[in-house]
Motif scaffolding. Structure first.
Motif, PDB file in Angstrom:
ATOM      1  N   ASN A   1      69.892 -46.359 125.699  1.00 40.98           N
ATOM      2  CA  ASN A   1      70.451 -46.122 124.368  1.00 40.98           C
ATOM      3  C   ASN A   1      69.427 -45.482 123.435  1.00 40.98           C
ATOM      4  OD1 ASN A   1      72.898 -47.256 125.151  1.00 40.98           O
ATOM      5  ND2 ASN A   1      72.341 -49.295 124.442  1.00 40.98           N
ATOM      6  N   ARG A   2      68.173 -45.893 123.569  1.00 41.88           N
ATOM      7  CA  ARG A   2      67.129 -45.305 122.723  1.00 41.88           C
ATOM      8  C   ARG A   2      66.914 -43.834 123.067  1.00 41.88           C
ATOM      9  NH1 ARG A   2      61.341 -48.024 123.108  1.00 41.88           N
ATOM     10  NH2 ARG A   2      61.513 -47.011 125.146  1.00 41.88           N
ATOM     11  N   ASN A   3      66.959 -43.518 124.354  1.00 32.77           N
ATOM     12  CA  ASN A   3      66.829 -42.108 124.748  1.00 32.77           C
ATOM     13  C   ASN A   3      67.994 -41.281 124.219  1.00 32.77           C
ATOM     14  OD1 ASN A   3      64.476 -42.677 126.111  1.00 32.77           O
ATOM     15  ND2 ASN A   3      65.460 -42.898 128.111  1.00 32.77           N
ATOM     16  N   SER A   4      69.182 -41.864 124.274  1.00 33.83           N
ATOM     17  CA  SER A   4      70.357 -41.167 123.751  1.00 33.83           C
ATOM     18  C   SER A   4      70.218 -40.924 122.254  1.00 33.83           C
ATOM     19  CB  SER A   4      71.618 -41.980 124.038  1.00 33.83           C
ATOM     20  OG  SER A   4      72.765 -41.361 123.482  1.00 33.83           O
ATOM     21  N   LEU A   5      69.717 -41.928 121.526  1.00 35.45           N
ATOM     22  CA  LEU A   5      69.527 -41.783 120.080  1.00 35.45           C
ATOM     23  C   LEU A   5      68.510 -40.695 119.777  1.00 35.45           C
ATOM     24  CD1 LEU A   5      70.074 -42.761 117.206  1.00 35.45           C
ATOM     25  CD2 LEU A   5      68.314 -44.510 117.552  1.00 35.45           C
ATOM     26  N   GLU A   6      67.429 -40.664 120.529  1.00 36.75           N
ATOM     27  CA  GLU A   6      66.412 -39.625 120.313  1.00 36.75           C
ATOM     28  C   GLU A   6      66.974 -38.236 120.580  1.00 36.75           C
ATOM     29  OE1 GLU A   6      63.234 -40.803 122.849  1.00 36.75           O
ATOM     30  OE2 GLU A   6      62.482 -42.366 121.484  1.00 36.75           O
ATOM     31  N   PHE A   7      67.856 -38.123 121.565  1.00 40.58           N
ATOM     32  CA  PHE A   7      68.504 -36.833 121.830  1.00 40.58           C
ATOM     33  C   PHE A   7      69.323 -36.390 120.633  1.00 40.58           C
ATOM     34  CE2 PHE A   7      72.696 -35.089 122.962  1.00 40.58           C
ATOM     35  CZ  PHE A   7      72.317 -33.802 123.336  1.00 40.58           C
ATOM     36  N   TYR A   8      70.126 -37.302 120.075  1.00 44.24           N
ATOM     37  CA  TYR A   8      70.947 -36.942 118.917  1.00 44.24           C
ATOM     38  C   TYR A   8      70.082 -36.581 117.720  1.00 44.24           C
ATOM     39  CZ  TYR A   8      75.380 -38.337 121.046  1.00 44.24           C
ATOM     40  OH  TYR A   8      76.497 -38.408 121.846  1.00 44.24           O
ATOM     41  N   GLU A   9      69.020 -37.334 117.485  1.00 45.28           N
ATOM     42  CA  GLU A   9      68.187 -37.118 116.305  1.00 45.28           C
ATOM     43  C   GLU A   9      67.412 -35.803 116.390  1.00 45.28           C
ATOM     44  OE1 GLU A   9      67.211 -41.710 114.882  1.00 45.28           O
ATOM     45  OE2 GLU A   9      65.846 -40.665 116.252  1.00 45.28           O
ATOM     46  N   HIS A  10      66.885 -35.478 117.543  1.00 41.76           N
ATOM     47  CA  HIS A  10      65.973 -34.337 117.664  1.00 41.76           C
ATOM     48  C   HIS A  10      66.638 -33.053 118.152  1.00 41.76           C
ATOM     49  CE1 HIS A  10      62.895 -37.750 118.308  1.00 41.76           C
ATOM     50  NE2 HIS A  10      62.926 -37.411 117.030  1.00 41.76           N
ATOM     51  N   THR A  11      67.791 -33.187 118.800  1.00 44.85           N
ATOM     52  CA  THR A  11      68.409 -31.993 119.385  1.00 44.85           C
ATOM     53  C   THR A  11      69.835 -31.773 118.902  1.00 44.85           C
ATOM     54  OG1 THR A  11      67.070 -32.297 121.386  1.00 44.85           O
ATOM     55  CG2 THR A  11      68.986 -30.839 121.552  1.00 44.85           C
ATOM     56  N   SER A  12      70.685 -32.745 119.138  1.00 47.89           N
ATOM     57  CA  SER A  12      72.111 -32.536 118.916  1.00 47.89           C
ATOM     58  C   SER A  12      72.473 -32.359 117.445  1.00 47.89           C
ATOM     59  CB  SER A  12      72.900 -33.713 119.510  1.00 47.89           C
ATOM     60  OG  SER A  12      74.284 -33.507 119.335  1.00 47.89           O
ATOM     61  N   LEU A  13      72.006 -33.282 116.601  1.00 45.12           N
ATOM     62  CA  LEU A  13      72.411 -33.217 115.191  1.00 45.12           C
ATOM     63  C   LEU A  13      71.903 -31.965 114.477  1.00 45.12           C
ATOM     64  CD1 LEU A  13      72.270 -36.884 113.841  1.00 45.12           C
ATOM     65  CD2 LEU A  13      74.241 -35.516 114.502  1.00 45.12           C
ATOM     66  N   PRO A  14      70.650 -31.561 114.632  1.00 47.04           N
ATOM     67  CA  PRO A  14      70.229 -30.318 113.969  1.00 47.04           C
ATOM     68  C   PRO A  14      71.065 -29.113 114.397  1.00 47.04           C
ATOM     69  CG  PRO A  14      68.326 -31.561 114.706  1.00 47.04           C
ATOM     70  CD  PRO A  14      69.509 -32.222 115.304  1.00 47.04           C
ATOM     71  N   ASN A  15      71.371 -28.997 115.695  1.00 44.40           N
ATOM     72  CA  ASN A  15      72.218 -27.902 116.174  1.00 44.40           C
ATOM     73  C   ASN A  15      73.631 -28.010 115.619  1.00 44.40           C
ATOM     74  OD1 ASN A  15      70.061 -26.932 117.631  1.00 44.40           O
ATOM     75  ND2 ASN A  15      70.693 -27.911 119.553  1.00 44.40           N
ATOM     76  N   THR A  16      74.109 -29.249 115.515  1.00 44.12           N
ATOM     77  CA  THR A  16      75.478 -29.475 115.022  1.00 44.12           C
ATOM     78  C   THR A  16      75.613 -29.043 113.570  1.00 44.12           C
ATOM     79  OG1 THR A  16      75.870 -31.298 116.569  1.00 44.12           O
ATOM     80  CG2 THR A  16      77.202 -31.241 114.579  1.00 44.12           C
ATOM     81  N   GLU A  17      74.646 -29.422 112.745  1.00 43.47           N
ATOM     82  CA  GLU A  17      74.719 -29.057 111.328  1.00 43.47           C
ATOM     83  C   GLU A  17      74.737 -27.537 111.171  1.00 43.47           C
ATOM     84  OE1 GLU A  17      75.196 -31.009 108.766  1.00 43.47           O
ATOM     85  OE2 GLU A  17      75.235 -32.766 110.074  1.00 43.47           O
ATOM     86  N   LEU A  18      73.913 -26.843 111.930  1.00 45.25           N
ATOM     87  CA  LEU A  18      73.877 -25.384 111.873  1.00 45.25           C
ATOM     88  C   LEU A  18      75.202 -24.790 112.346  1.00 45.25           C
ATOM     89  CD1 LEU A  18      72.240 -22.813 111.368  1.00 45.25           C
ATOM     90  CD2 LEU A  18      71.391 -22.991 113.741  1.00 45.25           C
ATOM     91  N   LEU A  19      75.748 -25.352 113.422  1.00 41.13           N
ATOM     92  CA  LEU A  19      77.013 -24.861 113.968  1.00 41.13           C
ATOM     93  C   LEU A  19      78.144 -25.021 112.961  1.00 41.13           C
ATOM     94  CD1 LEU A  19      78.706 -23.846 116.393  1.00 41.13           C
ATOM     95  CD2 LEU A  19      78.964 -26.255 117.069  1.00 41.13           C
ATOM     96  N   LEU A  20      78.210 -26.172 112.285  1.00 37.28           N
ATOM     97  CA  LEU A  20      79.286 -26.413 111.329  1.00 37.28           C
ATOM     98  C   LEU A  20      79.197 -25.476 110.128  1.00 37.28           C
ATOM     99  CD1 LEU A  20      79.501 -30.327 111.325  1.00 37.28           C
ATOM    100  CD2 LEU A  20      81.086 -28.703 112.373  1.00 37.28           C
ATOM    101  N   LYS A  21      77.989 -25.253 109.630  1.00 40.66           N
ATOM    102  CA  LYS A  21      77.831 -24.357 108.485  1.00 40.66           C
ATOM    103  C   LYS A  21      78.235 -22.931 108.845  1.00 40.66           C
ATOM    104  CE  LYS A  21      74.136 -26.956 106.190  1.00 40.66           C
ATOM    105  NZ  LYS A  21      72.710 -26.949 105.759  1.00 40.66           N
ATOM    106  N   GLN A  22      77.773 -22.465 109.984  1.00 41.97           N
ATOM    107  CA  GLN A  22      78.104 -21.103 110.393  1.00 41.97           C
ATOM    108  C   GLN A  22      79.588 -20.949 110.698  1.00 41.97           C
ATOM    109  OE1 GLN A  22      75.462 -20.403 113.697  1.00 41.97           O
ATOM    110  NE2 GLN A  22      73.757 -19.742 112.379  1.00 41.97           N
ATOM    111  N   SER A  23      80.188 -21.959 111.292  1.00 42.44           N
ATOM    112  CA  SER A  23      81.613 -21.900 111.624  1.00 42.44           C
ATOM    113  C   SER A  23      82.461 -21.853 110.362  1.00 42.44           C
ATOM    114  CB  SER A  23      82.005 -23.111 112.471  1.00 42.44           C
ATOM    115  OG  SER A  23      81.337 -23.117 113.701  1.00 42.44           O
ATOM    116  N   GLU A  24      82.081 -22.622 109.365  1.00 44.46           N
ATOM    117  CA  GLU A  24      82.846 -22.644 108.125  1.00 44.46           C
ATOM    118  C   GLU A  24      82.783 -21.278 107.427  1.00 44.46           C
ATOM    119  OE1 GLU A  24      83.205 -25.298 104.005  1.00 44.46           O
ATOM    120  OE2 GLU A  24      81.707 -25.806 105.531  1.00 44.46           O
TER     121      GLU A  24
END
Length: 410
Positions: free
Chosen positions: A339-362
């Protein structure tokens, strides 16, 4: 009831003031003070502590009267007897050891109840924090899909898109609002659970707003579960069986009987010459000493052998639970790491990419560079990532709480 509801609607601040606002730590302390299950365990400790004083119990004293013609034709002769049976002295010590072992068992049972109660309170509290954060995410989804529907409706009315785009936006918004209703119901369910664990008649609310970070340092597997109170409780069962066997062995030893008698012997000569004769005022007395021996030892020895089997069963149960607890702890450690590894993935990789994707998509959707299908797909991807992030934070904290529960260090 209607008046209460009306007051709650007209004066929400008053209604809120009637509830208890709790941090996780204050919730734990309140549960330790008020939970009826823990109070029951505490009363059980008190019961066994009082039972220690019964270790020296002896049978009731036998007082008897014999009256009538037991010596002569005189009808008013009387004979008083007082006898007392006393168990062999070693039985008293064996009983005390057993009662003290029962006290220790009750203490460990209370500790196990306390450990589980603290775990449950924290578990429910973290679940409430998670549901609150999910609610914020759902509200954000509501805002996003409301804007999506507004844009889709405008594009449909201006002829830039077909009804399908508007229908898809409406359907997705309805799903979000249904999820919000389910979330509200879950919040009420877990709030009720927390209130029950606290043993409180007053409604409760939580004051913390975010799931705290897990900071548990992984313990040495070989020694981690040694302090688990449930395991110590099972270990104490072995001791109790041993002490019970000592009581049964001591019970085989002879009982000691002592007595005293006082009687009249009316008409009996008081000296060798045969005169004078005893009257009712003349008393004759003496004492008795004896042993009560068990003539049939088979059943008594069978009890001792049966208790040996009970001790063996308790020992095997302890060993089995120790193995299972060890396995659960090792699994919990791996679950925590995963679970900690999964959290680190979201914090360092997934969420930053997601925020950029949502802004550009909008921006791209508003400018017409992408269609609704691609925009909706990007939205779903981004929201799924955020949902996964919240779930990962909750899972890490829950795994930490479970590990602390297993090692008995809440």
């Amino acid at each position: 009831m209607k008046i209460r509801i009306l007051i709650g609607l007209l004066f929400p601040a008053i209604a809120m003031a009637q509830s208890q606002a709790l941090t996780m730590e204050t919730a734990v302390q309140l549960a330790l003070q008020q939970n009826k299950g823990l109070k029951s365990a505490d009363a059980s400790v008190g019961y066994y502590q009082k039972m220690v004083a019964t270790s020296g119990e002896i049978p009731k004293t036998d007082i008897s009267l014999q009256y009538g013609q037991y010596n002569s034709y005189v009808s008013n002769d009387n004979h008083y007897t007082i006898t007392q049976t006393i168990p062999f002295p070693s039985l008293f010590g064996a009983r005390r050891e057993l009662n003290n072992a029962q006290v220790d068992k009750a203490v460990w049972q209370k500790a196990a109840t306390r450990n589980e109660l603290v775990y449950q309170v924290k578990q429910v509290y973290i679940e409430l924090l998670y549901l609150r954060e999910v609610r914020e995410l759902i509200l954000r989804q509501d805002t996003i899909f409301t804007g999506f529907l507004r844009s889709a409706d405008l594009r449909y009315r201006t002829g830039e898109s077909k009804m399908l785009e508007k229908t898809a936006a409406e359907g997705r918004l309805n799903e979000v609002r249904n999820a919000l209703r389910q979330n509200e119901a879950d919040l009420k369910i877990y709030t009720a659970r927390l209130q029950a664990l606290l043993g409180s008649n007053t409604p409760v609310t939580i004051t913390e707003t975010a799931i705290p970070e897990a900071n548990l340092s992984l313990l040495n597997d070989s020694a981690a579960i040694a302090a688990n109170p449930q395991l110590q409780y099972l270990k104490q069962q072995i001791t109790i069986a041993e002490k019970q066997k000592k009581v049964l062995k001591a019970a085989i030893l002879p009982d000691i009987m002592v007595g005293y008698f006082n009687q009249s012997l009316i008409g009996t000569p008081l000296n060798a010459s045969g005169s004078p004769l005893a009257t009712g005022s003349n008393r004759f007395q003496g004492f008795q000493v004896g042993l009560a021996l068990p003539l049939w030892l088979g059943p008594l020895k069978a009890k001792v052998r049966a208790e040996e089997k009970q001790q063996q069963a308790a020992s095997l149960q302890f060993d089995n639970n120790k193995i299972q607890l060890q396995s659960q702890y090792e699994q919990a450690v791996q679950q925590f790491i995963k679970n900690r590894n999964s959290l680190e993935f979201y914090e360092h990789t997934s969420l930053p990419n997601t925020e950029l994707l949502l802004k550009q998509s909008e921006k791209s959707y508003s400018s017409g560079d992408i269609g609704y299908a691609e925009y909706l797909l990007n939205l779903e991807h981004g929201l799924t990532a955020r949902q996964g992030y919240l779930q990962a934070r909750s899972d890490v904290k829950q795994a930490e709480l479970y590990m602390a529960f297993l090692v008995g260090k809440q």
